[in-house]
Enzyme design. Structure first.
Site, PDB file in Angstrom:
ATOM      1  N   CYS A   1      32.405  27.358  34.500  1.00  0.00           N
ATOM      2  CA  CYS A   1      32.313  26.937  35.899  1.00  0.00           C
ATOM      3  C   CYS A   1      33.373  27.625  36.762  1.00  0.00           C
ATOM      4  O   CYS A   1      34.445  27.977  36.296  1.00  0.00           O
ATOM      5  CB  CYS A   1      32.517  25.431  36.014  1.00  0.00           C
ATOM      6  SG  CYS A   1      31.480  24.454  34.911  1.00  0.00           S
TER       7      CYS A   1
ATOM      8  N   ARG B   1      31.438  34.463  36.351  1.00  0.00           N
ATOM      9  CA  ARG B   1      31.769  33.492  35.305  1.00  0.00           C
ATOM     10  C   ARG B   1      30.527  32.890  34.659  1.00  0.00           C
ATOM     11  O   ARG B   1      30.608  32.299  33.596  1.00  0.00           O
ATOM     12  CB  ARG B   1      32.640  32.376  35.886  1.00  0.00           C
ATOM     13  CG  ARG B   1      33.983  32.869  36.370  1.00  0.00           C
ATOM     14  CD  ARG B   1      34.809  31.755  36.989  1.00  0.00           C
ATOM     15  NE  ARG B   1      35.264  30.817  35.979  1.00  0.00           N
ATOM     16  CZ  ARG B   1      36.351  30.974  35.223  1.00  0.00           C
ATOM     17  NH1 ARG B   1      37.087  32.058  35.354  1.00  0.00           N
ATOM     18  NH2 ARG B   1      36.702  30.056  34.355  1.00  0.00           N
TER      19      ARG B   1
ATOM     20  N   TRP C   1      28.232  25.567  35.099  1.00  0.00           N
ATOM     21  CA  TRP C   1      27.546  25.979  33.879  1.00  0.00           C
ATOM     22  C   TRP C   1      27.300  24.697  33.086  1.00  0.00           C
ATOM     23  O   TRP C   1      28.241  24.032  32.662  1.00  0.00           O
ATOM     24  CB  TRP C   1      28.407  26.956  33.086  1.00  0.00           C
ATOM     25  CG  TRP C   1      27.720  27.626  31.944  1.00  0.00           C
ATOM     26  CD1 TRP C   1      26.989  28.773  31.968  1.00  0.00           C
ATOM     27  CD2 TRP C   1      27.733  27.200  30.559  1.00  0.00           C
ATOM     28  NE1 TRP C   1      26.543  29.090  30.707  1.00  0.00           N
ATOM     29  CE2 TRP C   1      26.975  28.144  29.820  1.00  0.00           C
ATOM     30  CE3 TRP C   1      28.288  26.110  29.890  1.00  0.00           C
ATOM     31  CZ2 TRP C   1      26.781  28.029  28.448  1.00  0.00           C
ATOM     32  CZ3 TRP C   1      28.098  25.997  28.524  1.00  0.00           C
ATOM     33  CH2 TRP C   1      27.345  26.945  27.817  1.00  0.00           C
TER      34      TRP C   1
ATOM     35  N   ASN D   1      35.937  21.937  35.891  1.00  0.00           N
ATOM     36  CA  ASN D   1      35.562  22.924  34.880  1.00  0.00           C
ATOM     37  C   ASN D   1      36.084  22.409  33.554  1.00  0.00           C
ATOM     38  O   ASN D   1      37.250  22.052  33.437  1.00  0.00           O
ATOM     39  CB  ASN D   1      36.189  24.288  35.212  1.00  0.00           C
ATOM     40  CG  ASN D   1      35.889  25.346  34.164  1.00  0.00           C
ATOM     41  OD1 ASN D   1      35.054  25.160  33.287  1.00  0.00           O
ATOM     42  ND2 ASN D   1      36.573  26.474  34.252  1.00  0.00           N
ATOM     43  N   GLY D   2      35.207  22.325  32.536  1.00  0.00           N
ATOM     44  CA  GLY D   2      35.651  21.829  31.235  1.00  0.00           C
ATOM     45  C   GLY D   2      34.691  20.797  30.685  1.00  0.00           C
ATOM     46  O   GLY D   2      33.520  20.753  31.051  1.00  0.00           O
TER      47      GLY D   2
ATOM     48  N   GLU E   1      27.838  45.738  18.502  1.00  0.00           N
ATOM     49  CA  GLU E   1      28.112  45.630  19.941  1.00  0.00           C
ATOM     50  C   GLU E   1      26.936  46.136  20.772  1.00  0.00           C
ATOM     51  O   GLU E   1      26.575  45.540  21.794  1.00  0.00           O
ATOM     52  CB  GLU E   1      29.392  46.409  20.277  1.00  0.00           C
ATOM     53  CG  GLU E   1      29.732  46.507  21.746  1.00  0.00           C
ATOM     54  CD  GLU E   1      29.972  45.169  22.417  1.00  0.00           C
ATOM     55  OE1 GLU E   1      30.009  45.143  23.668  1.00  0.00           O
ATOM     56  OE2 GLU E   1      30.119  44.146  21.715  1.00  0.00           O
TER      57      GLU E   1
ATOM     58  N   LYS F   1      24.832  43.884  23.489  1.00  0.00           N
ATOM     59  CA  LYS F   1      24.629  44.257  24.888  1.00  0.00           C
ATOM     60  C   LYS F   1      23.158  44.163  25.273  1.00  0.00           C
ATOM     61  O   LYS F   1      22.813  43.673  26.345  1.00  0.00           O
ATOM     62  CB  LYS F   1      25.137  45.678  25.153  1.00  0.00           C
ATOM     63  CG  LYS F   1      26.612  45.812  25.227  1.00  0.00           C
ATOM     64  CD  LYS F   1      27.175  45.146  26.471  1.00  0.00           C
ATOM     65  CE  LYS F   1      28.590  44.701  26.244  1.00  0.00           C
ATOM     66  NZ  LYS F   1      28.763  43.547  25.392  1.00  0.00           N
TER      67      LYS F   1
ATOM     68  N   GLU G   1      22.174  40.494  25.512  1.00  0.00           N
ATOM     69  CA  GLU G   1      22.820  39.780  26.616  1.00  0.00           C
ATOM     70  C   GLU G   1      22.129  40.013  27.953  1.00  0.00           C
ATOM     71  O   GLU G   1      21.931  39.068  28.724  1.00  0.00           O
ATOM     72  CB  GLU G   1      24.283  40.236  26.748  1.00  0.00           C
ATOM     73  CG  GLU G   1      25.222  39.648  25.730  1.00  0.00           C
ATOM     74  CD  GLU G   1      26.636  40.125  25.952  1.00  0.00           C
ATOM     75  OE1 GLU G   1      27.544  39.284  25.896  1.00  0.00           O
ATOM     76  OE2 GLU G   1      26.850  41.327  26.187  1.00  0.00           O
TER      77      GLU G   1
ATOM     78  N   HIS H   1      18.014  46.126   2.387  1.00  0.00           N
ATOM     79  CA  HIS H   1      18.141  44.779   1.837  1.00  0.00           C
ATOM     80  C   HIS H   1      17.539  43.732   2.770  1.00  0.00           C
ATOM     81  O   HIS H   1      18.066  42.628   2.894  1.00  0.00           O
ATOM     82  CB  HIS H   1      19.609  44.474   1.548  1.00  0.00           C
ATOM     83  CG  HIS H   1      20.216  45.396   0.542  1.00  0.00           C
ATOM     84  ND1 HIS H   1      20.084  45.204  -0.813  1.00  0.00           N
ATOM     85  CD2 HIS H   1      20.919  46.544   0.695  1.00  0.00           C
ATOM     86  CE1 HIS H   1      20.706  46.188  -1.450  1.00  0.00           C
ATOM     87  NE2 HIS H   1      21.221  47.011  -0.560  1.00  0.00           N
TER      88      HIS H   1
ATOM     89  N   LYS I   1      31.324  34.549  31.697  1.00  0.00           N
ATOM     90  CA  LYS I   1      32.330  35.570  31.408  1.00  0.00           C
ATOM     91  C   LYS I   1      33.523  34.982  30.672  1.00  0.00           C
ATOM     92  O   LYS I   1      34.031  35.555  29.729  1.00  0.00           O
ATOM     93  CB  LYS I   1      32.791  36.195  32.723  1.00  0.00           C
ATOM     94  CG  LYS I   1      33.771  37.347  32.555  1.00  0.00           C
ATOM     95  CD  LYS I   1      33.057  38.556  32.033  1.00  0.00           C
ATOM     96  CE  LYS I   1      33.983  39.745  31.895  1.00  0.00           C
ATOM     97  NZ  LYS I   1      33.302  40.849  31.221  1.00  0.00           N
TER      98      LYS I   1
END
Length: 615
Positions: A2, A27, A75, A101-102, A488, A492, A495, A511, A610
């Site tokens: 948030c 964020r 969020w 926020n939290g 990575e 990306k 995401e 495998h 973020k």
């Protein structure tokens, strides 16, 4: 998570808050709200959706005047994203307003106790419970708002950054922090409150970052007043002069922050080693390492803790430290490390990596390691962040602000810092020959120029992206140093384009993942000349024989892979240990272009944040 913005002073609060919320969109959020006090009445507008939706709603439904206001991007944790669950929230009386926020973990029991006392709730949030708890304390104890906030926070379990005001005392805002970041900008007879400094950088360069379990009361015409939440003792503000500038947090002519940040990597890498790497003199100079050299040289092992992209940087560092400095390394997800009762001793060094410096799980891992007596070293990008303050020592990446949610320059600058540390330790331990050591220094110094050259593949990558933008799945393969780069690259793509993608060590393909390969499956293979090249070529042949579509990242001048792959993207040659700094570039561009072509919100992908400040 948030985003918090607050203002109290001589300006109209609304434009400050709306612009501030737009600066915090990186964020990650799903709804937004604003409340304004005009001297007589509180006005509230909130909505599911983006800040632009909030701006429209506010400007068409409420007066946007007032010198005091709070804004929030949410969020969702407790309750689905909708208008009702959005912040700000009122207390039952309508006198108190909060943004948060939290996460309040024991909100359920508090809510039930408040319901028994006659309180009602409109939302499903833990935040509405908290503001009513504050109101209950204020009434029951007969105390002022600041004291009521303090008493209430001593009853809750969880993490928070909050800002609260009382319409009956409109000259002050009360703020508090535990686990989630909160900055206070100090202007001329005005105060700004935000999750970071970006919302108020054009108004003031002076800021105070609250420490955990601190609260502050900001009053018009008075100095900031800080107290410890636990025992009400006085704390003294450390006013920092901000180094941030507006240009760094604007797009600068690019369509998206992510593309801007991809192209900033040559400068970001150079800024990261500037003053630390003196290649012509054979020197690596890092104060955080120099002052604690014995801790590293005498360590039984290095434990790296991180999340997401930073975890991938840690995996690259595992290869770097073990290869160059011959120190055993374990790389852990911070979220798992803190809960599995790990064996940690005073002979261990823990390196915590985080772009924001506020990652909740990584912070918890740091605290656990410190309790066990380990030496803790932080690698982060944000000056004054929680990780920078909690660790024994550390190194900033100097990447500059990274606004795009999907990390790019954070990854390459973290690898740069970790490589410098490994080279410093290797030189001290004598585990690299002098010729190899100097070769690495020269190659690292040349990386920014080589990254610029790798970026010239942009047009080719865009063309390849057009071919695969409608794919449902994608495999990424790499070996050695470039296995984490495959992870990575897959992250990306997931995401920002929402295509399912997985990264694997190339040899693991047989495998299991090989069962997925057919003519519809794009497979990205990192096949640079140094590092198991022949083995990777064999893997490519196995894919080819099953009609997989191959996108290969190769060293300039490669011939063998060109004969097998459907598409080839070249990167300059460098030392094997530095190759991730180059091979990751076309993978960043690939995910970016595919996401744009699919109409995705590149800078603010759905459901992501973020700075992840809750578990």
């Amino acid at each position: 998570m948030c985003g918090i913005v607050g203002y109290i002073g001589h300006r109209d609060a609304y434009p400050v808050i709306i612009k501030g919320l737009q600066r915090l969109e990186y964020r990650g959020y799903d709804s937004a709200g604003v409340t304004l006090f005009d001297g007589e009445n509180i006005h509230l507008a909130k909505t599911k959706g983006k800040v632009e939706d909030l701006k429209y709603k506010a400007e068409t439904s409420i007066p946007t005047k007032g010198k005091l206001g709070l804004g929030h991007t949410r969020w969702a944790t407790h309750g689905v994203p909708n208008d009702v669950n959005s912040h700000p929230h009122y207390s039952n009386s309508g006198d108190l307003v909060i943004i948060h926020n939290g996460i309040i973990e024991n909100y359920g029991s508090i809510k039930q106790a408040l319901i028994k006392r006659g309180y009602t709730f409109e939302s499903d949030t833990d935040t509405e419970v908290l503001i009513n708890l504050i109101e209950e304390v204020k009434k029951k104890e007969g105390v002022k708002l600041g004291h009521a906030v303090q008493i209430a926070l001593n009853q809750v379990v969880g993490a928070y950054a909050i800002a609260v005001f009382d319409k009956n005392k409109p000259d002050e805002i009360v703020v508090a922090k535990l686990g989630s970041p909160l900055a206070i900008g100090i202007g001329e007879n005005e105060y700004f409150i935000a999750s970071d400094a970006s919302p108020f950088i054009e108004f003031t360069n002076n800021a105070v970052y609250l420490e955990d379990e601190e609260m502050a009361i900001v009053r018009i015409g008075k100095e900031i007043k800080l107290r410890k939440i636990k025992d009400d003792s006085i704390a003294y503000p450390n006013i920092l002069e901000l180094q941030l500038n507006l240009e760094e947090i604007e797009k600068g002519g690019y369509d998206h922050f992510m593309l801007k940040e991809i192209y900033e990597q040559p400068k970001a890498i150079q800024d990261t080693y500037r003053g630390r790497l003196l290649a012509d003199k054979g020197i690596v100079k890092m104060s955080g390492i120099d002052q604690n050299l014995e801790k590293f040289l005498n360590a039984n092992r290095i434990i790296i803790v991180a999340c997401g992209t930073s975890w991938h940087a840690g995996l690259v560092a595992e290869y770097i430290f073990e290869d160059m400095a011959r120190i055993p390394v374990e790389v852990e997800y911070a979220s798992e490390f803190r809960y599995r009762n790990p064996v940690i001793t005073e002979k261990d060094v823990l390196i915590a990596i985080s772009q924001s410096g506020e990652t909740a799980d990584t912070l918890a891992a740091i605290k656990l390691a410190k309790e066990k007596g380990a030496f803790v070293f932080g690698v982060c990008n944000v000056v004054g962040s929680s990780i920078a303050r909690e660790t024994h020592a550390g190194a900033y990446t100097h990447a500059g602000p990274e606004i795009g949610v999907a990390s790019t320059k954070a990854f390459t600058t973290q690898i740069t810092v970790l490589t410098l540390i490994a080279l410093k330790l290797a030189q001290e331990k004598g585990t690299l020959s002098q010729s190899k050591y100097h070769e690495y220094l020269a190659e690292l110094e040349a990386v920014p120029t080589k990254v610029e050259k790798a970026l010239l593949s942009n047009a080719l990558v865009e063309e390849i992206s057009e071919t695969y933008k409608d794919s449902s799945n994608c495999l990424y393969l790499g070996r050695g140093y470039n296995f984490p780069v495959a992870l990575e690259g897959a992250l990306k793509l997931k995401e920002i384009s929402y295509i399912h993608a997985e990264g694997y060590p190339a040899a693991e393909m047989k495998h299991g993942p090989i069962a997925l390969i057919d003519e519809h499956m794009p497979v990205v293979v990192i096949a640079t000349k140094k590092g198991h090249y022949e083995k990777v070529v064999s893997n490519i042949q196995e894919i080819k024989s099953r009609k997989g579509r191959i996108i290969a990242i190769v060293t300039e001048g490669d011939k063998a892979v060109k004969e097998l792959a459907d598409h080839v993207i070249e990167v300059p040659e460098t030392s094997e240990g530095l190759s991730p700094l180059l091979t990751t570039i076309p993978l960043q561009l690939l995910s970016y272009h595919i996401a744009v072509m699919r109409g995705c919100n590149v800078d603010q992908p759905r459901n992501l944040a973020k700075s992840v400040t809750v578990e």
